[in-house]
Motif scaffolding. Structure first.
Motif, PDB file in Angstrom:
ATOM      1  N   GLY A 193       0.751  -1.332   0.248  1.00 24.33           N
ATOM      2  CA  GLY A 193       0.034   0.074   0.029  1.00 24.33           C
ATOM      3  C   GLY A 193       0.892   1.217  -0.012  1.00 24.33           C
ATOM      4  O   GLY A 193       0.784   2.464  -0.718  1.00 24.33           O
ATOM      5  N   VAL A 194       1.745   1.168   0.891  1.00 27.47           N
ATOM      6  CA  VAL A 194       2.785   2.304   0.747  1.00 27.47           C
ATOM      7  C   VAL A 194       3.363   2.562  -0.386  1.00 27.47           C
ATOM      8  O   VAL A 194       3.691   3.701  -0.746  1.00 27.47           O
ATOM      9  CB  VAL A 194       3.885   2.314   2.226  1.00 27.47           C
ATOM     10  N   LEU A 195       3.905   1.539  -1.014  1.00 24.72           N
ATOM     11  CA  LEU A 195       4.695   1.690  -2.372  1.00 24.72           C
ATOM     12  C   LEU A 195       3.799   2.059  -3.531  1.00 24.72           C
ATOM     13  O   LEU A 195       4.079   2.606  -4.217  1.00 24.72           O
ATOM     14  CB  LEU A 195       5.577   0.321  -2.491  1.00 24.72           C
ATOM     15  N   LEU A 196       2.811   1.448  -3.473  1.00 20.38           N
ATOM     16  CA  LEU A 196       1.716   1.924  -4.418  1.00 20.38           C
ATOM     17  C   LEU A 196       1.526   3.289  -4.535  1.00 20.38           C
ATOM     18  O   LEU A 196       1.469   4.165  -5.599  1.00 20.38           O
ATOM     19  CB  LEU A 196       0.591   0.974  -4.282  1.00 20.38           C
ATOM     20  N   THR A 197       1.269   4.023  -3.329  1.00 13.17           N
ATOM     21  CA  THR A 197       0.947   5.330  -3.105  1.00 13.17           C
ATOM     22  C   THR A 197       2.041   6.287  -3.627  1.00 13.17           C
ATOM     23  O   THR A 197       1.936   7.201  -4.027  1.00 13.17           O
ATOM     24  CB  THR A 197       0.600   5.460  -1.487  1.00 13.17           C
ATOM     25  N   LEU A 198       3.242   5.708  -2.963  1.00  7.80           N
ATOM     26  CA  LEU A 198       4.632   6.400  -3.522  1.00  7.80           C
ATOM     27  C   LEU A 198       4.737   6.268  -4.918  1.00  7.80           C
ATOM     28  O   LEU A 198       5.179   7.418  -5.568  1.00  7.80           O
ATOM     29  CB  LEU A 198       5.751   6.065  -2.666  1.00  7.80           C
ATOM     30  N   ALA A 199       4.410   5.346  -5.496  1.00  6.94           N
ATOM     31  CA  ALA A 199       4.712   5.117  -7.069  1.00  6.94           C
ATOM     32  C   ALA A 199       3.502   6.056  -7.717  1.00  6.94           C
ATOM     33  O   ALA A 199       3.864   6.543  -8.828  1.00  6.94           O
ATOM     34  CB  ALA A 199       4.592   3.510  -7.271  1.00  6.94           C
ATOM     35  N   ARG A 200       2.455   5.943  -7.280  1.00  7.82           N
ATOM     36  CA  ARG A 200       1.426   6.912  -7.922  1.00  7.82           C
ATOM     37  C   ARG A 200       1.913   8.310  -7.921  1.00  7.82           C
ATOM     38  O   ARG A 200       1.789   8.940  -8.871  1.00  7.82           O
ATOM     39  CB  ARG A 200       0.128   6.651  -7.247  1.00  7.82           C
ATOM     40  N   LEU A 201       2.217   8.739  -6.636  1.00  6.47           N
ATOM     41  CA  LEU A 201       2.585  10.120  -6.459  1.00  6.47           C
ATOM     42  C   LEU A 201       3.968  10.425  -7.374  1.00  6.47           C
ATOM     43  O   LEU A 201       4.057  11.723  -8.171  1.00  6.47           O
ATOM     44  CB  LEU A 201       3.075  10.547  -4.903  1.00  6.47           C
ATOM     45  N   GLY A 202       4.840   9.440  -7.407  1.00  6.35           N
ATOM     46  CA  GLY A 202       5.982   9.718  -8.085  1.00  6.35           C
ATOM     47  C   GLY A 202       5.750   9.848  -9.642  1.00  6.35           C
ATOM     48  O   GLY A 202       6.492  10.632 -10.331  1.00  6.35           O
ATOM     49  N   THR A 203       5.198   8.876 -10.093  1.00  2.00           N
ATOM     50  CA  THR A 203       4.832   8.826 -11.458  1.00  2.00           C
ATOM     51  C   THR A 203       3.851  10.139 -11.921  1.00  2.00           C
ATOM     52  O   THR A 203       4.155  10.493 -13.109  1.00  2.00           O
ATOM     53  CB  THR A 203       3.905   7.565 -11.965  1.00  2.00           C
ATOM     54  N   GLY A 204       3.004  10.422 -11.182  1.00  4.31           N
ATOM     55  CA  GLY A 204       2.304  11.824 -11.550  1.00  4.31           C
ATOM     56  C   GLY A 204       3.092  13.007 -11.441  1.00  4.31           C
ATOM     57  O   GLY A 204       3.061  13.912 -12.394  1.00  4.31           O
ATOM     58  N   ALA A 205       3.785  13.130 -10.589  1.00  6.17           N
ATOM     59  CA  ALA A 205       4.946  14.347 -10.509  1.00  6.17           C
ATOM     60  C   ALA A 205       5.872  14.079 -11.615  1.00  6.17           C
ATOM     61  O   ALA A 205       6.280  15.228 -12.264  1.00  6.17           O
ATOM     62  CB  ALA A 205       5.978  14.279  -9.141  1.00  6.17           C
ATOM     63  N   ALA A 206       6.374  12.882 -12.059  1.00  6.46           N
ATOM     64  CA  ALA A 206       7.398  12.829 -13.130  1.00  6.46           C
ATOM     65  C   ALA A 206       6.595  13.104 -14.447  1.00  6.46           C
ATOM     66  O   ALA A 206       7.114  13.934 -15.373  1.00  6.46           O
ATOM     67  CB  ALA A 206       7.776  11.485 -13.308  1.00  6.46           C
ATOM     68  N   GLU A 207       5.378  12.646 -14.607  1.00  7.72           N
ATOM     69  CA  GLU A 207       4.411  13.002 -15.736  1.00  7.72           C
ATOM     70  C   GLU A 207       4.283  14.414 -15.871  1.00  7.72           C
ATOM     71  O   GLU A 207       4.105  14.978 -17.167  1.00  7.72           O
ATOM     72  CB  GLU A 207       3.186  12.377 -15.722  1.00  7.72           C
ATOM     73  N   ARG A 208       3.964  15.127 -14.843  1.00  7.76           N
ATOM     74  CA  ARG A 208       3.767  16.753 -15.093  1.00  7.76           C
ATOM     75  C   ARG A 208       4.894  17.123 -15.455  1.00  7.76           C
ATOM     76  O   ARG A 208       4.864  18.347 -16.246  1.00  7.76           O
ATOM     77  CB  ARG A 208       3.249  17.124 -13.511  1.00  7.76           C
ATOM     78  N   GLY A 209       6.123  16.875 -14.852  1.00  6.38           N
ATOM     79  CA  GLY A 209       7.522  17.453 -15.174  1.00  6.38           C
ATOM     80  C   GLY A 209       7.655  17.484 -16.613  1.00  6.38           C
ATOM     81  O   GLY A 209       8.280  18.258 -17.280  1.00  6.38           O
ATOM     82  N   LEU A 210       7.410  15.807 -17.190  1.00  4.84           N
ATOM     83  CA  LEU A 210       7.425  15.812 -18.569  1.00  4.84           C
ATOM     84  C   LEU A 210       6.718  16.713 -19.459  1.00  4.84           C
ATOM     85  O   LEU A 210       7.340  17.134 -20.489  1.00  4.84           O
ATOM     86  CB  LEU A 210       7.177  14.435 -18.860  1.00  4.84           C
ATOM     87  N   LYS A 211       5.291  16.952 -19.152  1.00  4.98           N
ATOM     88  CA  LYS A 211       4.705  17.934 -19.849  1.00  4.98           C
ATOM     89  C   LYS A 211       5.206  19.157 -19.840  1.00  4.98           C
ATOM     90  O   LYS A 211       4.762  20.269 -20.711  1.00  4.98           O
ATOM     91  CB  LYS A 211       3.192  17.476 -19.260  1.00  4.98           C
TER      92      LYS A 211
END
Length: 450
Positions: A193-211
């Motif tokens: 649960g912790v890793l999935l939450t961190l993964a979702r936040l990390g991928t979301g932040a990376a996607e916004r940075g790429l855009k």
């Protein structure tokens, strides 16, 4: 725990845990019924809660006014502020409890503030858990996370973690070298649960940075974001397997055998996945492009691993498999640029001067909003033929915003042509038919002789 004190059977484990809970419950009852500072602390805690509620009633309006003035804050900070505003009584209670606890630790015996410290710790844990739980989007999982963490915080405050951990570790099954216990499963679920939450936040932040990076094309932004998601979520899956104690070598062999069988049944899915990678790499289409595929015309809303989301002007969203975009003919109206040329056909009477018709049509189309002029995008009008009842023309003009629709701009141009032709006295002919009705045999015979 001391190895000599570990129970030898599941019934002994259960009995040990029940005895520990009974002991803590007896202590709690003793705290309530025994006169002295224990009861005083309970009264103080109730008083602090009442004071926190009064402070909320008095200051809530001011806090809300202050929060409305923070409209320029980032969204995550505003959401946190809203959560704190919804739990204003608990925030005041935590603050007052810790302030009083620290003061009492300095001016009186520590035992006289022990219960206040425990309650302050629990209240702080509950507030933190409530705020962190907002990161879990799924409502059911959020509730499970909240109750599980609240129970864990309560066990820590009551010093029951060792007893409960020993009991859960004793509830287990063993298969060869694999040892699965309830405690291990709970730890794995918490870690996942912790890793999935961190993964979702990390991928979301990376996607916004790429855009936000203009040096990377939109299709490559999507490709990099999808690749990052695969890597991160794959790492989470491997960590979960390792936490449960499975041997990765055996799983690799099993997954290889299963993959061969599944591959035959999932050919279409695999084909769509590969087609999606090809589309992202060759950059033939990208988010925001206007495309036509068969009867579907719209702009690309998102590129997925299996399909492409295309939104039409009427609000419908079509999920087109990636394979169809690879194998079928696709018209990309904005592949190299966003300039689109449209053709309109019309006809005028033979009595109208064609030079005047062409000039009037070009002048009319230039007056329509969204129609371009200059820079090699001037409107032109040509004669295409002499029809049965009209001289036929084609009017060609350019636009740069196909996402705003094509039918509406065509309609506006036709309306401008109608108004201009009416003002210039240019007529638009239409086929005419003459019908004669025969009333009697005499007329029929006359027609026959004719």
């Amino acid at each position: 725990m001391n190895p000599d004190l570990i129970p030898s059977s599941l019934s002994d484990l259960y009995q040990t845990m029940i005895e520990a809970f009974s002991l803590q419950f007896d202590r709690l009852v003793d705290l309530v019924i025994t006169p002295g500072w224990r009861q005083h602390q309970l009264v103080i805690i109730l008083g602090l809660w009442a004071l926190a509620y009064v402070l909320k009633l008095v200051t809530q309006g001011r806090w809300e006014a202050w929060a409305r003035a923070r409209s320029g804050w980032p969204k995550w900070r505003l959401r946190t502020l809203i959560q704190l505003m919804q739990r204003l009584t608990l925030v005041y209670f935590v603050t007052l409890s810790w302030m009083l606890y620290l003061v009492m630790q300095q001016i009186t015996w520590p035992s006289r503030s022990y219960i206040i410290g425990v309650v302050a710790t629990l209240a702080t844990a509950w507030l933190a858990i409530a705020l962190v739980a907002r990161l879990v989007r799924n409502r059911t999982l959020r509730r499970i996370f909240k109750w599980a963490m609240w129970a864990y915080a309560t066990l820590i405050a009551l010093n029951l973690t060792d007893d409960v951990a020993g009991f859960l570790d004793g509830v287990a099954i063993s298969i060869g070298d694999l040892h699965l216990s309830a405690l291990g499963i709970l730890k794995a679920l918490l870690l996942i649960g912790v890793l999935l939450t961190l993964a979702r936040l990390g991928t979301g932040a990376a996607e916004r940075g790429l855009k936000r990076n203009d040096d990377i094309s939109p299709s490559m932004q999507v490709l990099l974001a999808k690749g990052l998601q695969v890597v991160i979520y794959g790492a989470v899956f491997m960590a979960a397997i390792r936490t449960l104690g499975f041997d990765l070598t055996g799983i690799a062999l099993l997954s290889g055998a299963i993959g061969v069988g599944i591959g035959f049944g999932l050919q279409k899915v695999v084909s769509n996945l590969i087609s999606g990678i090809i589309i992202l790499m060759d950059r033939s289409i990208k988010p925001g492009d206007v495309i036509s595929l068969g009867d579907t015309f719209g702009w690309i809303n998102a590129l997925g691993a299996r399909y492409v989301s295309v939104v039409t002007r009427d609000g419908r969203e079509y999920l087109i498999p990636n394979e169809d975009l690879i194998t079928n003919q696709v018209v990309n109206w904005s592949h190299s640029d966003r300039f689109v040329r449209l053709d309109l056909t019309f006809g005028t009477s033979y009595t109208d001067d064609p030079h005047n018709v062409r000039a009037t049509a070009i002048h009319a189309v230039k007056s329509v909003e969204r129609v371009l002029s200059g820079s090699g995008h001037d409107a032109v009008c040509h004669i295409t033929g002499f029809g049965d009842s009209s001289v036929d023309y084609v009017l060609r003009f350019w636009i740069s915003d196909p996402t705003k629709g094509l039918t509406n701009i065509r309609g506006n141009v036709y309306l401008a042509l109608w108004d201009a032709f009416q003002a210039e006295g240019i007529s638009i002919p239409f086929p005419q038919r003459e019908v004669r009705v025969l009333n009697d045999d005499t007329d029929a015979q006359q027609l026959a002789t004719d």
